[in-house]
Design a protein around this motif. Sequence first.
Motif, mmCIF file in Angstrom:
data_model
loop_
_atom_site.group_PDB
_atom_site.id
_atom_site.type_symbol
_atom_site.label_atom_id
_atom_site.label_comp_id
_atom_site.label_asym_id
_atom_site.label_seq_id
_atom_site.Cartn_x
_atom_site.Cartn_y
_atom_site.Cartn_z
ATOM 1 N N UNK A 187 -39.393 12.316 -4.728
ATOM 2 C CA UNK A 187 -38.465 13.450 -4.723
ATOM 3 C C UNK A 187 -38.086 13.879 -3.295
ATOM 4 N N UNK A 188 -36.864 14.368 -3.165
ATOM 5 C CA UNK A 188 -36.374 14.876 -1.889
ATOM 6 C C UNK A 188 -36.025 16.359 -2.021
ATOM 7 N N UNK A 189 -36.398 17.134 -1.002
ATOM 8 C CA UNK A 189 -35.871 18.478 -0.802
ATOM 9 C C UNK A 189 -35.019 18.425 0.447
ATOM 10 N N UNK A 190 -33.771 18.826 0.358
ATOM 11 C CA UNK A 190 -32.859 18.758 1.503
ATOM 12 C C UNK A 190 -32.326 20.160 1.781
ATOM 13 N N UNK A 191 -32.520 20.626 3.024
ATOM 14 C CA UNK A 191 -32.032 21.926 3.449
ATOM 15 C C UNK A 191 -31.119 21.728 4.652
ATOM 16 N N UNK A 192 -29.924 22.285 4.588
ATOM 17 C CA UNK A 192 -29.020 22.217 5.740
ATOM 18 C C UNK A 192 -28.487 23.600 6.046
ATOM 19 N N UNK A 193 -28.124 23.807 7.306
ATOM 20 C CA UNK A 193 -27.541 25.073 7.712
ATOM 21 C C UNK A 193 -26.070 25.137 7.341
ATOM 22 N N UNK A 194 -25.619 26.309 6.942
ATOM 23 C CA UNK A 194 -24.211 26.470 6.598
ATOM 24 C C UNK A 194 -23.286 26.258 7.778
ATOM 25 N N UNK A 195 -23.826 26.401 9.004
ATOM 26 C CA UNK A 195 -23.038 26.198 10.222
ATOM 27 C C UNK A 195 -23.581 25.028 11.036
ATOM 28 N N UNK A 196 -24.187 24.062 10.383
ATOM 29 C CA UNK A 196 -24.728 22.921 11.113
ATOM 30 C C UNK A 196 -23.616 21.985 11.567
ATOM 31 N N UNK A 197 -23.989 20.903 12.247
ATOM 32 C CA UNK A 197 -23.010 19.938 12.719
ATOM 33 C C UNK A 197 -22.341 19.231 11.542
ATOM 34 N N UNK A 198 -21.045 18.936 11.643
ATOM 35 C CA UNK A 198 -20.362 18.237 10.536
ATOM 36 C C UNK A 198 -21.025 16.913 10.172
ATOM 37 N N UNK A 199 -21.523 16.191 11.159
ATOM 38 C CA UNK A 199 -22.135 14.888 10.867
ATOM 39 C C UNK A 199 -23.393 15.057 10.015
ATOM 40 N N UNK A 200 -24.170 16.093 10.274
ATOM 41 C CA UNK A 200 -25.377 16.336 9.476
ATOM 42 C C UNK A 200 -24.991 16.785 8.070
ATOM 43 N N UNK A 201 -24.012 17.652 7.983
ATOM 44 C CA UNK A 201 -23.554 18.108 6.661
ATOM 45 C C UNK A 201 -23.036 16.935 5.843
ATOM 46 N N UNK A 202 -22.213 16.091 6.457
ATOM 47 C CA UNK A 202 -21.593 14.987 5.717
ATOM 48 C C UNK A 202 -22.617 13.940 5.276
ATOM 49 N N UNK A 203 -23.518 13.567 6.180
ATOM 50 C CA UNK A 203 -24.496 12.529 5.822
ATOM 51 C C UNK A 203 -25.513 13.059 4.808
ATOM 52 N N UNK A 204 -25.840 14.346 4.893
ATOM 53 C CA UNK A 204 -26.764 14.932 3.911
ATOM 54 C C UNK A 204 -26.127 14.953 2.525
ATOM 55 N N UNK A 205 -24.843 15.266 2.475
ATOM 56 C CA UNK A 205 -24.134 15.241 1.190
ATOM 57 C C UNK A 205 -24.042 13.818 0.640
ATOM 58 N N UNK A 206 -23.863 12.843 1.515
ATOM 59 C CA UNK A 206 -23.816 11.453 1.063
ATOM 60 C C UNK A 206 -25.164 11.029 0.468
ATOM 61 N N UNK A 207 -26.240 11.473 1.103
ATOM 62 C CA UNK A 207 -27.562 11.167 0.546
ATOM 63 C C UNK A 207 -27.736 11.839 -0.813
ATOM 64 N N UNK A 208 -27.300 13.081 -0.902
ATOM 65 C CA UNK A 208 -27.386 13.792 -2.185
ATOM 66 C C UNK A 208 -26.627 13.048 -3.271
ATOM 67 N N UNK A 209 -25.401 12.629 -2.974
ATOM 68 C CA UNK A 209 -24.583 11.954 -3.979
ATOM 69 C C UNK A 209 -25.178 10.611 -4.376
ATOM 70 N N UNK A 210 -25.759 9.894 -3.423
ATOM 71 C CA UNK A 210 -26.361 8.605 -3.767
ATOM 72 C C UNK A 210 -27.562 8.815 -4.685
ATOM 73 N N UNK A 211 -28.373 9.819 -4.387
ATOM 74 C CA UNK A 211 -29.536 10.093 -5.226
ATOM 75 C C UNK A 211 -29.109 10.546 -6.623
ATOM 76 N N UNK A 212 -28.034 11.316 -6.697
ATOM 77 C CA UNK A 212 -27.517 11.720 -8.009
ATOM 78 C C UNK A 212 -27.060 10.490 -8.795
ATOM 79 N N UNK A 213 -26.349 9.586 -8.117
ATOM 80 C CA UNK A 213 -25.885 8.358 -8.765
ATOM 81 C C UNK A 213 -27.057 7.525 -9.279
ATOM 82 N N UNK A 214 -28.165 7.572 -8.563
ATOM 83 C CA UNK A 214 -29.356 6.823 -8.962
ATOM 84 C C UNK A 214 -30.139 7.529 -10.060
ATOM 85 N N UNK A 215 -29.645 8.699 -10.502
ATOM 86 C CA UNK A 215 -30.358 9.472 -11.504
ATOM 87 C C UNK A 215 -31.572 10.185 -10.943
ATOM 88 N N UNK A 216 -31.528 10.479 -9.648
ATOM 89 C CA UNK A 216 -32.689 11.013 -8.930
ATOM 90 C C UNK A 216 -32.232 12.168 -8.027
#
Length: 292
Positions: free
Chosen positions: A228-257
């Motif tokens: 399991x992953x817990x992912x926390x990001x700042x609402x005003x963080x760097x765009x690259x961190x926001x974007x890559x964190x969302x990509x990880x979230x979407x991949x895990x969702x696609x994997x049913x995880x």
Amino acid sequence: MLFSRRWLLAPALLVLPLLLVVANEYATARPSRRTQDVAYVPATDPAFDAERHVLDVYAPRQKAAAPYPVVVFIHGGSWNSGNKNFYSFVGRRLAKQGVVAVVINYRLSPKVEVPAMADDCARAVVWATEHIREYGGNPQRLFVMGHSAGGGLAALLAADNRLFERRGLSQNPIKGAILDDPAGLDMLDYLTKLEYPHDEQYLIPYGKQPAVWKDVSALYHVTAAAPPFLVFIGGETYPSIRNSSRKLEQKLITLGHPPLFTVLPGKKHAPMVLQLYWKDNVIYQELLKMVR
């Protein structure tokens, strides 16, 4: 006269908050026991670095009927800076809440590149599986946590089983990952585009081979079998961190995880690690649910 009295009062007004901070740290430290500068790589190893291949263990003083869960914390610092000694507050707060914390150093750029850093972190985890019982910890309940570059390394440890196979473990020992504003989740995309100012600096820790960028990016290793992953990001963080964190979230969702994904409104990148100063912060709240 009033003006001079204010000047006399000023030092006292400055000292009082410092005394409160010191008192708070003392109160936090009392329930924990710190074992400092433990080598997790043998001194006989040709690669041994006496400053970087060490870790600190923070264990609850109170004995428990069963061993405590374990969290290995990996610091950030753009892969070229940072030190475990800056993060004693993380170890203290985890220990106060019934967790054995392992706060590690690892080698940095330009001395080594990221693959060697990931191997260092894996070796620290392997050390924990072999020795953490001596500190009251349960090696079967071992988790990783990191901020910024450390978050990216923590994600890679959880996702890439090869890091542990190379060190003699047939199974990945990590039971979950807590990522605090993680950097480096998809460095193939990041270093291919180089779309932000001064991005070239990261070619020093990552090198110039796209195959390496991909190989040390957690996004390309997560599977449905990942912990399991817990992912926390700042609402005003760097765009690259926001974007890559969302990509990880979407991949895990696609994997049913799907991970627990939380945005802390208004928080920038550096203040995200300072959230760990407060033991009642949402990051600790969700971490404790996971490890317990």
